[in-house]
Design a protein around this motif. Structure first.
Motif, short mmCIF file in Angstrom:
data_model
loop_
_atom_site.label_atom_id
_atom_site.label_comp_id
_atom_site.label_asym_id
_atom_site.label_seq_id
_atom_site.Cartn_x
_atom_site.Cartn_y
_atom_site.Cartn_z
N ASP A 178 6.48 66.45 -24.80
CA ASP A 178 7.52 66.15 -26.68
C ASP A 178 6.25 65.75 -27.61
O ASP A 178 5.66 65.32 -27.75
CB ASP A 178 8.24 65.17 -26.48
N PRO A 179 6.90 65.94 -28.95
CA PRO A 179 6.40 66.77 -30.02
C PRO A 179 6.02 64.98 -30.18
O PRO A 179 7.14 64.13 -30.16
CB PRO A 179 7.01 67.08 -31.07
N ILE A 180 5.05 63.76 -30.86
CA ILE A 180 4.86 62.77 -30.57
C ILE A 180 4.48 62.34 -31.81
O ILE A 180 4.29 61.38 -32.18
CB ILE A 180 4.11 61.91 -29.31
N GLY A 181 3.08 63.63 -32.82
CA GLY A 181 3.51 63.51 -34.27
C GLY A 181 2.33 64.13 -34.37
O GLY A 181 2.46 65.01 -33.81
N HIS A 182 1.64 64.08 -35.83
CA HIS A 182 0.45 65.21 -36.36
C HIS A 182 -0.85 64.67 -36.75
O HIS A 182 -0.25 63.25 -37.29
CB HIS A 182 1.24 66.00 -37.19
N VAL A 183 -1.84 65.54 -36.87
CA VAL A 183 -2.98 64.46 -37.78
C VAL A 183 -2.96 65.14 -39.42
O VAL A 183 -2.82 66.51 -39.30
CB VAL A 183 -3.41 65.06 -36.80
N SER A 184 -3.15 64.98 -39.82
CA SER A 184 -3.85 65.45 -41.20
C SER A 184 -4.93 64.60 -41.91
O SER A 184 -5.05 63.44 -41.47
CB SER A 184 -2.68 65.06 -42.63
N ALA A 185 -5.79 64.82 -43.10
CA ALA A 185 -6.87 64.42 -43.24
C ALA A 185 -6.60 65.11 -44.65
O ALA A 185 -6.62 66.35 -45.34
CB ALA A 185 -8.10 65.06 -42.62
N HIS A 186 -7.45 63.78 -45.45
CA HIS A 186 -7.81 64.87 -47.00
C HIS A 186 -8.78 65.43 -46.63
O HIS A 186 -9.41 65.38 -46.11
CB HIS A 186 -7.81 62.98 -47.84
N GLY A 187 -9.04 66.34 -48.10
CA GLY A 187 -10.49 67.33 -48.17
C GLY A 187 -10.17 67.85 -47.31
O GLY A 187 -11.08 69.24 -47.31
N VAL A 188 -9.20 68.61 -46.93
CA VAL A 188 -9.65 69.64 -45.40
C VAL A 188 -8.64 70.96 -45.72
O VAL A 188 -7.33 70.20 -46.61
CB VAL A 188 -9.20 68.96 -44.44
N PRO A 189 -8.92 72.29 -45.71
CA PRO A 189 -8.03 72.78 -46.39
C PRO A 189 -7.14 72.91 -45.83
O PRO A 189 -6.64 72.78 -44.25
CB PRO A 189 -8.72 74.22 -46.01
N SER A 190 -6.26 73.55 -46.35
CA SER A 190 -4.40 72.85 -46.28
C SER A 190 -4.24 74.92 -45.43
O SER A 190 -4.26 75.86 -45.57
CB SER A 190 -3.45 73.07 -47.28
N LEU A 191 -3.03 74.57 -44.35
CA LEU A 191 -2.60 75.92 -43.60
C LEU A 191 -0.97 75.51 -42.88
O LEU A 191 -0.85 73.84 -42.55
CB LEU A 191 -3.09 75.88 -42.28
N ALA A 192 -0.38 76.43 -43.34
CA ALA A 192 1.26 75.56 -43.14
C ALA A 192 1.52 76.91 -42.38
O ALA A 192 2.14 77.86 -42.08
CB ALA A 192 2.00 76.35 -44.16
N PRO A 193 1.37 76.79 -41.00
CA PRO A 193 1.87 77.61 -39.88
C PRO A 193 3.78 77.99 -39.66
O PRO A 193 3.84 76.41 -39.23
CB PRO A 193 1.60 77.40 -38.28
N PHE A 194 4.16 78.64 -39.34
CA PHE A 194 5.78 78.53 -38.91
C PHE A 194 5.93 78.62 -38.15
O PHE A 194 5.37 80.19 -37.33
CB PHE A 194 6.38 79.16 -40.63
N ARG A 237 -0.98 69.66 -34.04
CA ARG A 237 0.11 68.80 -33.69
C ARG A 237 -0.15 67.80 -32.37
O ARG A 237 -1.13 68.06 -31.84
CB ARG A 237 1.32 69.46 -33.94
N LEU A 238 0.49 66.95 -32.60
CA LEU A 238 0.02 65.90 -30.56
C LEU A 238 1.51 65.95 -29.69
O LEU A 238 2.57 65.58 -30.67
CB LEU A 238 -0.30 64.44 -31.11
N TYR A 239 1.20 66.31 -28.77
CA TYR A 239 2.39 66.34 -28.15
C TYR A 239 1.79 65.28 -26.77
O TYR A 239 0.94 65.14 -25.92
CB TYR A 239 2.52 67.61 -27.22
N GLY A 240 2.88 64.44 -26.30
CA GLY A 240 3.25 63.41 -25.30
C GLY A 240 3.66 63.75 -23.97
O GLY A 240 4.57 64.42 -24.34
N ALA A 241 3.44 63.92 -22.91
CA ALA A 241 4.06 63.68 -21.72
C ALA A 241 5.21 62.32 -21.63
O ALA A 241 4.01 61.44 -20.92
CB ALA A 241 3.19 64.18 -20.11
N PRO A 242 6.35 62.01 -21.51
CA PRO A 242 6.68 61.16 -20.72
C PRO A 242 6.55 60.66 -19.28
O PRO A 242 5.93 61.87 -18.31
CB PRO A 242 8.42 62.03 -20.32
#
Length: 231
Positions: free
Chosen positions: A26-42, A52-57
């Motif tokens: 399941d999706p459980i979070g995401h990582v962002s960082a200042h100074g890193v180029p932006s990208l918006a996948p869709f 993105r971060l995913y965790g196994a129940p």
């Protein structure tokens, strides 16, 4: 935490992405960082975080899927973001998937490791994964390995296999999936990835044959005695 990020050939990213599509997570979070180029996948018109971060129940397995290509310069900030999330989540170890384009013989298509002693003893002692002889890793992989070597990150191991840009190198991704099954005791149906890998291999083989035919045709034309242009 298994980490697959975007580097040339995309083998680690392809393996991590395949993993989250074929095991129960399941999706459980995401990582962002200042100074890193932006990208918006869709997907299907909806934007999503690039890392993105995913965790196994019922399991402590976490998978990071990083679609953002991070140049060497901002790798420190990117690693900071990953490790900040890992510390908050109580991550005890990190497994990096590094498909690296380096010279190799056909029989060297295998998975090797670069890891701290603690990671090796915990995860690799009962496997047939061999140590990589020498060299260096840069970018996010190099930054995370440097941190663990200095003792400022959880025990970390990089699974490394030779890869072939531009990618995606799905044969290398298959090697990663197989290695993760052995290391973490996972069961992953790799049938779809095997079919996709075979399709990609056939595509490049056909391209090579067409290029060879074009080259031979050009050489034949150059060898002909053509009439002089008397106009």
């Amino acid at each position: 935490m298994v980490v697959g990020v975007s580097i040339p050939a995309l083998a680690g990213l392809a393996a991590a992405d395949y993993l989250v599509e074929h095991i129960d997570v399941d999706p459980i979070g995401h990582v962002s960082a200042h100074g890193v180029p932006s990208l918006a996948p869709f997907s299907e018109g909806r934007p999503r975080p690039h890392t993105r971060l995913y965790g196994a129940p019922g399991s402590d397995l976490t998978v990071l899927v990083g679609e953002l290509f991070v140049p060497v310069g901002p790798s420190e900030a990117y690693a900071d973001g990953i490790l900040a999330w890992a510390e908050e989540a109580g991550i005890e170890e990190v497994t990096l998937l590094a498909g690296v384009p380096y010279p190799h013989a056909p029989e060297e298509h295998a998975v090797y490791y670069v890891a701290t002693d603690e990671y090796r003893e915990r995860r690799l002692s009962d496997t047939d994964v061999q140590a990589l002889g020498g060299g260096f890793l840069d970018g996010a992989h190099g930054e995370l390995l440097s941190r663990t070597a200095e003792g400022s990150a959880p025990p970390t191991g990089a699974l490394v296999t030779p890869s072939h840009p531009p990618g995606p190198d799905l044969e290398a991704a298959l090697l990663f999936v197989g290695a993760l099954e052995g290391i973490y005791g996972l069961t992953v149906d790799a049938g779809e990835l095997e079919r996709l890998s075979a399709d990609v291999r056939r595509h490049y083989e056909e391209m090579a044959k067409r290029l060879e035919a074009m080259t031979e045709g050009s050489a034949t034309m150059e060898g002909r005695d053509l009439p002089e242009d008397r106009a």
